[in-house]
Design a protein around this motif. Structure first.
Motif, PDB file in Angstrom:
ATOM      1  N   GLN A 149       0.759  -1.187   0.101  1.00  0.00           N
ATOM      2  CA  GLN A 149       0.026  -0.014  -0.073  1.00  0.00           C
ATOM      3  C   GLN A 149       0.735   1.422  -0.037  1.00  0.00           C
ATOM      4  O   GLN A 149       0.371   2.426  -0.160  1.00  0.00           O
ATOM      5  CB  GLN A 149      -0.945   0.036   1.297  1.00  0.00           C
ATOM      6  CG  GLN A 149      -1.966  -1.037   1.195  1.00  0.00           C
ATOM      7  CD  GLN A 149      -2.729  -1.154   2.626  1.00  0.00           C
ATOM      8  OE1 GLN A 149      -2.848  -0.141   3.225  1.00  0.00           O
ATOM      9  NE2 GLN A 149      -3.587  -2.316   2.557  1.00  0.00           N
ATOM     10  N   MET A 150       2.005   0.892   0.065  1.00  0.00           N
ATOM     11  CA  MET A 150       3.147   2.383   0.257  1.00  0.00           C
ATOM     12  C   MET A 150       3.853   2.348  -0.986  1.00  0.00           C
ATOM     13  O   MET A 150       4.225   1.337  -1.700  1.00  0.00           O
ATOM     14  CB  MET A 150       4.004   2.069   1.447  1.00  0.00           C
ATOM     15  CG  MET A 150       2.880   2.365   2.939  1.00  0.00           C
ATOM     16  SD  MET A 150       3.973   2.281   4.245  1.00  0.00           S
ATOM     17  CE  MET A 150       4.115   0.653   4.474  1.00  0.00           C
ATOM     18  N   SER A 151       4.351   3.509  -1.183  1.00  0.00           N
ATOM     19  CA  SER A 151       5.365   3.503  -2.214  1.00  0.00           C
ATOM     20  C   SER A 151       6.824   2.838  -1.797  1.00  0.00           C
ATOM     21  O   SER A 151       6.879   2.616  -0.510  1.00  0.00           O
ATOM     22  CB  SER A 151       5.722   4.856  -2.495  1.00  0.00           C
ATOM     23  OG  SER A 151       6.256   5.555  -1.346  1.00  0.00           O
ATOM     24  N   ALA A 154       8.901   4.741   1.014  1.00  0.00           N
ATOM     25  CA  ALA A 154       8.185   4.715   2.068  1.00  0.00           C
ATOM     26  C   ALA A 154       7.885   3.414   2.948  1.00  0.00           C
ATOM     27  O   ALA A 154       8.005   3.338   4.224  1.00  0.00           O
ATOM     28  CB  ALA A 154       6.724   5.103   1.791  1.00  0.00           C
ATOM     29  N   LEU A 211       7.055  13.637   0.589  1.00  0.00           N
ATOM     30  CA  LEU A 211       5.776  12.838   0.770  1.00  0.00           C
ATOM     31  C   LEU A 211       4.617  13.675   0.863  1.00  0.00           C
ATOM     32  O   LEU A 211       4.651  14.745   1.829  1.00  0.00           O
ATOM     33  CB  LEU A 211       6.098  11.903   1.831  1.00  0.00           C
ATOM     34  CG  LEU A 211       7.114  10.696   1.999  1.00  0.00           C
ATOM     35  CD1 LEU A 211       6.974   9.885   3.142  1.00  0.00           C
ATOM     36  CD2 LEU A 211       7.083   9.921   0.517  1.00  0.00           C
ATOM     37  N   GLU A 214      -1.124  12.045   3.001  1.00  0.00           N
ATOM     38  CA  GLU A 214      -1.492  10.953   3.360  1.00  0.00           C
ATOM     39  C   GLU A 214      -0.704   9.854   3.285  1.00  0.00           C
ATOM     40  O   GLU A 214      -0.848   8.785   4.200  1.00  0.00           O
ATOM     41  CB  GLU A 214      -2.613  10.695   1.921  1.00  0.00           C
ATOM     42  CG  GLU A 214      -3.358   9.049   1.935  1.00  0.00           C
ATOM     43  CD  GLU A 214      -4.112   9.164   3.326  1.00  0.00           C
ATOM     44  OE1 GLU A 214      -4.346   8.138   3.428  1.00  0.00           O
ATOM     45  OE2 GLU A 214      -4.574  10.267   3.813  1.00  0.00           O
ATOM     46  N   GLU A 215       0.592   9.899   2.554  1.00  0.00           N
ATOM     47  CA  GLU A 215       1.580   8.959   2.834  1.00  0.00           C
ATOM     48  C   GLU A 215       2.281   9.137   4.020  1.00  0.00           C
ATOM     49  O   GLU A 215       2.642   8.078   4.894  1.00  0.00           O
ATOM     50  CB  GLU A 215       2.434   8.819   1.488  1.00  0.00           C
ATOM     51  CG  GLU A 215       3.535   7.732   1.720  1.00  0.00           C
ATOM     52  CD  GLU A 215       3.862   7.217   0.302  1.00  0.00           C
ATOM     53  OE1 GLU A 215       3.705   6.018   0.030  1.00  0.00           O
ATOM     54  OE2 GLU A 215       4.097   8.023  -0.591  1.00  0.00           O
ATOM     55  N   LYS A 216       2.274  10.173   4.691  1.00  0.00           N
ATOM     56  CA  LYS A 216       2.978  10.467   5.903  1.00  0.00           C
ATOM     57  C   LYS A 216       2.268  10.058   6.875  1.00  0.00           C
ATOM     58  O   LYS A 216       2.517   9.370   7.948  1.00  0.00           O
ATOM     59  CB  LYS A 216       3.164  12.028   6.233  1.00  0.00           C
ATOM     60  CG  LYS A 216       4.234  12.511   5.461  1.00  0.00           C
ATOM     61  CD  LYS A 216       4.306  14.303   5.549  1.00  0.00           C
ATOM     62  CE  LYS A 216       5.672  14.742   4.884  1.00  0.00           C
ATOM     63  NZ  LYS A 216       5.886  16.153   5.243  1.00  0.00           N
ATOM     64  N   THR A 218       0.135   7.493   6.446  1.00  0.00           N
ATOM     65  CA  THR A 218       0.194   5.919   6.504  1.00  0.00           C
ATOM     66  C   THR A 218       1.434   5.369   7.085  1.00  0.00           C
ATOM     67  O   THR A 218       1.457   4.330   7.585  1.00  0.00           O
ATOM     68  CB  THR A 218       0.171   5.623   4.872  1.00  0.00           C
ATOM     69  OG1 THR A 218      -0.823   6.027   4.386  1.00  0.00           O
ATOM     70  CG2 THR A 218       0.240   4.201   4.586  1.00  0.00           C
TER      71      THR A 218
END
Length: 302
Positions: A149-151, A154, A211, A214-216, A218
């Motif tokens: 679900q993450m890059s 990340a 980032l 939202e990714e932070k 996550t």
């Protein structure tokens, strides 16, 4: 349609371009250090002090179980690394990133080996957990859904945060060790882990500022979820184990710690983890990443 034609139509990942131009000199320096500081669990650690030690049988059994658990956990890092290497190859990451992940796999497998050799010298390595509960917990480390679900970077960053937390616990276990073999094993593993942690700091500097929110969010949530869901369930600490297993595992860890077998006493584990999580929160907070409340850790502080 012929089978050969169907096979040609199935899409396969394309490794090209295979990038050789260096993009992250700091990562390459870690790769060079890994080559210089490579060690061998058979050549560089003498386990005879454990085989010859005058230890009660129940202490040997407790120590063997503890180091078997360590071996399972180190082994669990190798399929994680293999997945990240596959992603790095087909995302065309530069050579130094692929080399670092390859080193990570080899080093985690080395940590697995030194752990099962200590367990064997103490009383016998256990290839399968005794407790049914652990048989259910250990496979959770191979669940890739959160990472997917993450890059790429990340996902790597979450793992390096756990490397940092593992280092805090391993330092305490190094200080507990009274046997030269265990102390040397812990020292060598700590040296490898220091490079893994440094890789995480490089990732933070390079990527965290860019980032999206939202990714932070996550990253913080996935860190807390993994810590609560499995690592506090017998791996880092016994706090989330079922009551019977918590008592059994806690007693064995206490015995191993009392006799200096490189273990942490269950009464001390949460405090070490809390201190480590506080440091991690401070590190990632500088980049706007918040790790949510973890009741088992933050509740103990309260």
């Amino acid at each position: 349609m012929q089978a050969s034609v169907l096979e040609e139509l199935v899409p396969v990942p394309n490794p090209y371009p295979v990038v050789s131009r260096m993009q992250y000199p700091e990562v390459w320096r870690l790769c060079e250090q890994a080559r210089t500081l490579a060690w061998d669990p058979v050549r560089d650690v003498d386990y005879s002090d454990l085989a010859q030690a005058d230890l009660p049988q129940e202490v040997r059994a407790a120590g063997a179980e503890w180091w078997s658990l360590r071996a399972w956990m180190e082994h669990g890092a190798t399929p994680y690394g293999a997945e990240r290497l596959l992603e790095a190859i087909f995302q065309h990451q530069p050579f130094e990133i692929k080399q670092h992940i390859t080193n990570f796999i080899a080093e985690e497998l080395r940590h697995h080996e030194v752990s099962f050799r200590i367990a064997e010298a103490l009383g016998g390595y256990e290839p399968t957990p005794r407790a049914d509960y652990f048989k259910q917990v250990i496979p959770r480390f191979h669940d890739e859904r959160d990472e997917k679900q993450m890059s790429f970077f990340a996902g790597l960053s979450v793992n390096t945060l756990f490397e940092q937390l593992s280092g805090e616990l391993l330092q305490a276990r190094y200080e507990n060790a009274r046997f030269a073999s265990i102390k040397e094993a812990c020292r060598l593993v700590l040296r490898d882990e220091a490079r893994h942690i440094q890789f995480g700091r490089i990732i933070m500097r390079q990527f965290f500022s860019d980032l999206d929110p939202e990714e932070k969010r996550t990253i913080g949530m996935k860190f807390a979820k993994k810590l609560r869901g499995s690592l506090l369930s017998g791996v880092y600490a016994v706090v989330n184990l079922p009551e019977d297993e918590r008592k059994r595992s806690g007693r064995n860890r206490a015995l191993a710690a009392e006799y200096g077998l490189g273990a942490t006493h269950p009464d001390e584990e949460v405090a070490i983890i809390r201190s480590g999580v506080d440091k991690i929160r401070e590190d990632v907070g500088a980049y706007g990443i918040e790790i949510p409340r973890i009741d088992e850790v933050d509740g103990a502080k309260a």
